[in-house]
Design a protein around this motif. Structure first.
Motif, PDB file in Angstrom:
ATOM      1  N   GLU A 146      -7.221 -29.100 -16.160  1.00  0.00           N
ATOM      2  CA  GLU A 146      -5.947 -29.160 -16.879  1.00  0.00           C
ATOM      3  C   GLU A 146      -6.243 -29.313 -18.358  1.00  0.00           C
ATOM      4  O   GLU A 146      -7.069 -30.144 -18.755  1.00  0.00           O
ATOM      5  CB  GLU A 146      -5.086 -30.332 -16.412  1.00  0.00           C
ATOM      6  N   VAL A 147      -5.595 -28.487 -19.194  1.00  0.00           N
ATOM      7  CA  VAL A 147      -5.703 -28.600 -20.644  1.00  0.00           C
ATOM      8  C   VAL A 147      -4.421 -29.256 -21.142  1.00  0.00           C
ATOM      9  O   VAL A 147      -3.334 -28.679 -21.022  1.00  0.00           O
ATOM     10  CB  VAL A 147      -5.901 -27.224 -21.305  1.00  0.00           C
ATOM     11  N   ASP A 290     -10.883 -33.397 -16.104  1.00  0.00           N
ATOM     12  CA  ASP A 290     -11.812 -32.639 -15.275  1.00  0.00           C
ATOM     13  C   ASP A 290     -11.381 -32.713 -13.815  1.00  0.00           C
ATOM     14  O   ASP A 290     -10.320 -33.269 -13.483  1.00  0.00           O
ATOM     15  CB  ASP A 290     -13.251 -33.119 -15.479  1.00  0.00           C
ATOM     16  N   ALA A 291     -12.200 -32.174 -12.925  1.00  0.00           N
ATOM     17  CA  ALA A 291     -11.834 -32.083 -11.513  1.00  0.00           C
ATOM     18  C   ALA A 291     -11.679 -33.442 -10.855  1.00  0.00           C
ATOM     19  O   ALA A 291     -11.052 -33.550  -9.800  1.00  0.00           O
ATOM     20  CB  ALA A 291     -12.873 -31.245 -10.767  1.00  0.00           C
ATOM     21  N   HIS A 292     -12.236 -34.488 -11.461  1.00  0.00           N
ATOM     22  CA  HIS A 292     -12.127 -35.840 -10.908  1.00  0.00           C
ATOM     23  C   HIS A 292     -10.978 -36.620 -11.544  1.00  0.00           C
ATOM     24  O   HIS A 292     -10.815 -37.803 -11.260  1.00  0.00           O
ATOM     25  CB  HIS A 292     -13.439 -36.588 -11.107  1.00  0.00           C
ATOM     26  N   GLY A 293     -10.218 -35.960 -12.427  1.00  0.00           N
ATOM     27  CA  GLY A 293      -9.113 -36.644 -13.088  1.00  0.00           C
ATOM     28  C   GLY A 293      -9.524 -37.427 -14.307  1.00  0.00           C
ATOM     29  O   GLY A 293      -8.707 -38.111 -14.910  1.00  0.00           O
ATOM     30  N   ALA A 545       4.954 -32.297  -9.206  1.00  0.00           N
ATOM     31  CA  ALA A 545       3.848 -33.011  -9.850  1.00  0.00           C
ATOM     32  C   ALA A 545       3.292 -34.069  -8.925  1.00  0.00           C
ATOM     33  O   ALA A 545       4.008 -34.844  -8.326  1.00  0.00           O
ATOM     34  CB  ALA A 545       4.330 -33.665 -11.142  1.00  0.00           C
ATOM     35  N   SER A 546       1.980 -34.084  -8.798  1.00  0.00           N
ATOM     36  CA  SER A 546       1.335 -35.133  -8.027  1.00  0.00           C
ATOM     37  C   SER A 546       0.029 -35.477  -8.722  1.00  0.00           C
ATOM     38  O   SER A 546      -0.453 -34.732  -9.555  1.00  0.00           O
ATOM     39  CB  SER A 546       1.052 -34.664  -6.601  1.00  0.00           C
ATOM     40  N   PHE A 547      -0.480 -36.619  -8.394  1.00  0.00           N
ATOM     41  CA  PHE A 547      -1.712 -37.046  -9.025  1.00  0.00           C
ATOM     42  C   PHE A 547      -2.907 -36.924  -8.098  1.00  0.00           C
ATOM     43  O   PHE A 547      -3.890 -37.611  -8.235  1.00  0.00           O
ATOM     44  CB  PHE A 547      -1.565 -38.488  -9.536  1.00  0.00           C
ATOM     45  N   GLY A 548      -2.825 -36.006  -7.140  1.00  0.00           N
ATOM     46  CA  GLY A 548      -3.990 -35.662  -6.333  1.00  0.00           C
ATOM     47  C   GLY A 548      -4.569 -36.804  -5.550  1.00  0.00           C
ATOM     48  O   GLY A 548      -5.780 -36.886  -5.372  1.00  0.00           O
ATOM     49  N   GLY A 549      -3.708 -37.737  -5.088  1.00  0.00           N
ATOM     50  CA  GLY A 549      -4.230 -38.832  -4.276  1.00  0.00           C
ATOM     51  C   GLY A 549      -4.906 -39.884  -5.116  1.00  0.00           C
ATOM     52  O   GLY A 549      -4.465 -40.227  -6.199  1.00  0.00           O
ATOM     53  N   SER A 550      -6.040 -40.385  -4.638  1.00  0.00           N
ATOM     54  CA  SER A 550      -6.649 -41.554  -5.252  1.00  0.00           C
ATOM     55  C   SER A 550      -7.391 -41.250  -6.538  1.00  0.00           C
ATOM     56  O   SER A 550      -7.735 -42.155  -7.276  1.00  0.00           O
ATOM     57  CB  SER A 550      -7.625 -42.192  -4.267  1.00  0.00           C
ATOM     58  N   GLY A 552      -6.303 -39.810  -9.175  1.00  0.00           N
ATOM     59  CA  GLY A 552      -5.480 -39.990 -10.358  1.00  0.00           C
ATOM     60  C   GLY A 552      -5.295 -38.748 -11.194  1.00  0.00           C
ATOM     61  O   GLY A 552      -4.846 -38.826 -12.326  1.00  0.00           O
ATOM     62  N   PHE A 553      -5.557 -37.575 -10.693  1.00  0.00           N
ATOM     63  CA  PHE A 553      -5.436 -36.368 -11.506  1.00  0.00           C
ATOM     64  C   PHE A 553      -4.047 -35.760 -11.388  1.00  0.00           C
ATOM     65  O   PHE A 553      -3.529 -35.577 -10.309  1.00  0.00           O
ATOM     66  CB  PHE A 553      -6.479 -35.331 -11.078  1.00  0.00           C
ATOM     67  N   LEU A 554      -3.449 -35.474 -12.544  1.00  0.00           N
ATOM     68  CA  LEU A 554      -2.116 -34.887 -12.559  1.00  0.00           C
ATOM     69  C   LEU A 554      -2.211 -33.385 -12.338  1.00  0.00           C
ATOM     70  O   LEU A 554      -2.817 -32.664 -13.120  1.00  0.00           O
ATOM     71  CB  LEU A 554      -1.441 -35.150 -13.905  1.00  0.00           C
ATOM     72  N   SER A 555      -1.601 -32.905 -11.283  1.00  0.00           N
ATOM     73  CA  SER A 555      -1.545 -31.472 -11.018  1.00  0.00           C
ATOM     74  C   SER A 555      -0.131 -30.989 -11.275  1.00  0.00           C
ATOM     75  O   SER A 555       0.829 -31.548 -10.750  1.00  0.00           O
ATOM     76  CB  SER A 555      -1.927 -31.181  -9.564  1.00  0.00           C
ATOM     77  N   LEU A 556       0.010 -29.986 -12.120  1.00  0.00           N
ATOM     78  CA  LEU A 556       1.340 -29.488 -12.459  1.00  0.00           C
ATOM     79  C   LEU A 556       1.799 -28.381 -11.529  1.00  0.00           C
ATOM     80  O   LEU A 556       2.859 -27.811 -11.730  1.00  0.00           O
ATOM     81  CB  LEU A 556       1.348 -28.988 -13.902  1.00  0.00           C
ATOM     82  N   GLY A 557       1.015 -28.037 -10.535  1.00  0.00           N
ATOM     83  CA  GLY A 557       1.457 -27.090  -9.520  1.00  0.00           C
ATOM     84  C   GLY A 557       1.504 -25.657 -10.003  1.00  0.00           C
ATOM     85  O   GLY A 557       1.225 -25.346 -11.123  1.00  0.00           O
TER      86      GLY A 557
END
Length: 557
Positions: A146-147, A290-293, A545-550, A552-557
């Motif tokens: 995510e940028v 990054d991929a780990h949030g 929008a979700s934060f990908g579980g534990s 903590g990464f914000l995914s805008l879908g």
């Protein structure tokens, strides 16, 4: 290959012509003045040609036997169409331009089918932006999923030569509405209003203010960026802030459009030319996760000395002429994105006194730093969305407001501009990050008050209300954050503990929605104000929008 450069003896076109000649290309240096073209070619080589770009018949004749046409004249803000690009396609000639105008550069895609049919390359924005800036963003955004922010600034030295068309393009924008992509929304503000400080290699620091550029229109979609800002700066503070003042006068109707004063402004700027230095550069910062949030902020900074800064916009023309000559480019018409690499740019600039560095910067959202990464990862998604501030965002919702009844409580509420009592009132909270600080403006149906928050150490933030400042402890438990006043200052002097306000404040999640409950009391006065309600990010669709579980990464879908 033979290349015709329109504006070939100008500030940027002349430098493009010099680079191409030195690289072995056969270059025709053209412009309205045959004497200037001849003087240039006598010094640097090439073939002179008197040519007015508005005379399309003459340009058509000049393209006979030419492989690449380069338009370095401008100002591209005044172009209603791209007749030179169309003419190049008709003549089977490749076309490059040094456009710095967003509308012109993005509209060049309308010629794509015609360029492909003719088998020619048509590229707009073959300049610092977007050709070089996009190459930097590609490199800095590697491994980011995510940028969140792309922040670019161009900062020339005061002794750099000033082209009339470039100055006219800047002046045409100063004080006028400028749309920028801020947190997934278009937000308008006056161009060249406000200023931040940007650093360059070798310790240089310059003011920078917002101005238009192709990046503002291209990068939101190209890089799926949440925010894209672009700034430019003048080395001398008197010139930079003087231009801001002229913009303010224009907004108030006290000055005409500033581009009508280009001649006067150019004359005045040239009077100050020998102040300042011949050193300038640019910065590009990319933030994201990054991929780990994990939050990431990277900056690429360029420093140019010995007056070589004006060569920077010309470097992409050299690199792309090489690519066309070697057959690396596919036919088609588009903005100059993804067509050169940062490695190529750095190699070319290094030959021109260019010094560059890359920095990992600390730009983690303030509350993520304050409560710590472990607590942040356990917080509910609505809390993270509220405080995931990289640039600017708005939250909208409603609140109920109760006010204290004592005379002292009413006086305190008046001083701090707290909202009036109301059972239910619309609320908008605008949060903007400036440097390391967050500026919060709360708008209760027209009643506004603002505070500035900054880092105060582990588990703490500092909140400033005018001459008052308070340190807030932020204990977190079960996804609920408290905000408790522990220390205070007035005009920088410590306040006695007995005089501190009492904050019974919490932020928490309820049914997936961010909630707040703010209760402020003062010694003797008792309750001052108590407001509570809910807010959602106006730029995010919380259903997606979700934060990908534990992690903590914000995914805008």
């Amino acid at each position: 290959m033979k290349i015709l450069v329109l504006g070939g003896y100008g500030v940027f076109g002349g430098r493009a012509a010099r680079l191409l000649i030195e690289d072995g290309f056969e270059v025709i240096v053209s412009g309205r003045s045959e004497a200037k073209a001849r003087a240039f070619t006598e010094e640097f080589g090439g073939q002179p040609l008197a040519l007015d770009k508005s005379d399309l018949a003459a340009v058509r004749a000049a393209l006979d036997g030419v492989d690449i046409l380069i338009d370095a004249i401008g100002p591209f803000q005044s172009y209603a169409s791209a007749p030179l690009a169309e003419l190049a396609i008709e003549c089977g000639c490749h076309y490059l331009d040094l456009s710095d105008d967003a509308d012109f550069t993005t509209s060049i895609t309308s010629l794509d089918e015609r360029a492909k049919a003719a088998g020619v390359v048509v590229l707009s924005g073959v300049s610092t932006v977007p050709a070089i800036s996009s190459a930097v963003v590609v490199e800095l955004s590697k491994d980011l999923v995510e940028v969140t922010l792309i922040d670019t600034a161009i900062l020339p030295g005061n002794r750099a030569p000033r082209g009339r068309s470039v100055m006219e393009a800047i002046l045409s924008q100063v004080g006028r509405p400028l749309a920028q992509w801020r947190s997934n929304q278009w937000v308008e503000s006056p161009a060249w209003s406000g200023a931040v400080t940007r650093g360059l290699p070798k310790g240089l620091r310059r003011p920078a203010s917002p101005i238009g550029a192709p990046d503002l229109k291209l990068f939101p979609d190209t890089f799926k960026a949440r925010s894209v800002v672009f700034r430019a700066g003048l080395e001398l503070a008197v010139m930079h802030h003087g231009l801001r003042a002229f913009g303010w006068l224009h907004r108030k109707g006290l000055l005409p459009r500033l581009d009508r004063l280009t001649g006067l402004m150019l004359f005045s700027a040239n009077l100050l030319r020998w102040f300042g230095s011949d050193q300038g550069g640019m910065t590009v910062t990319v933030c994201g996760r990054d991929a780990h949030g994990h939050p990431v902020a990277r900056a690429w900074r360029l420093h140019m000395s010995e007056g070589k800064g004006p060569f920077v916009p010309s470097v992409p023309a050299l690199l792309l002429a090489r690519h066309i000559a070697s057959g690396k480019m596919s036919a088609g018409s588009s903005p100059a994105l993804f067509c050169i690499t940062l490695g190529e740019v750095e190699a070319a600039l290094a030959k021109l006194t260019g010094v560059f560095d890359r920095q990992a910067q600390e730009r983690t959202p303030l509350f993520e730093v304050a409560i710590g990464p472990e607590a942040w990862s356990d917080m509910p998604p609505s809390y993270k969305a509220a405080h995931d501030l990289w640039d600017r965002h708005e939250m909208v919702g409603s609140a109920s407001v109760a006010r204290g009844k004592s005379s002292l409580a009413r006086l305190i509420a008046l001083v701090f501009r707290f909202p009036p009592e109301k059972q239910q009132t619309p609320l908008t909270v605008t949060m903007e990050r400036i440097g390391t600080k967050e500026h919060w403006t709360r708008n209760f149906d027209g009643q506004r008050f603002t505070s500035v928050l900054s880092n105060a150490g582990e588990g703490k933030v500092r909140e400033q209300f005018g001459p008052f400042a308070f340190e807030l402890d932020l204990p977190v438990s079960d996804g609920r954050m408290q905000m408790n006043v522990s220390r205070g200052w007035f005009l920088g002097l410590p306040m006695p503990r007995w005089s501190l306000p009492i904050s019974d404040t919490a932020e928490f999640d309820e049914d997936g929605v961010f909630q707040f409950d703010v209760k402020l009391s003062a010694p003797i006065a008792g309750l001052v104000v108590h407001y509570r309600g809910s807010l959602t990010r106006s730029d995010l669709d919380h259903s997606a929008a979700s934060f990908g579980g534990s992690d903590g990464f914000l995914s805008l879908g």
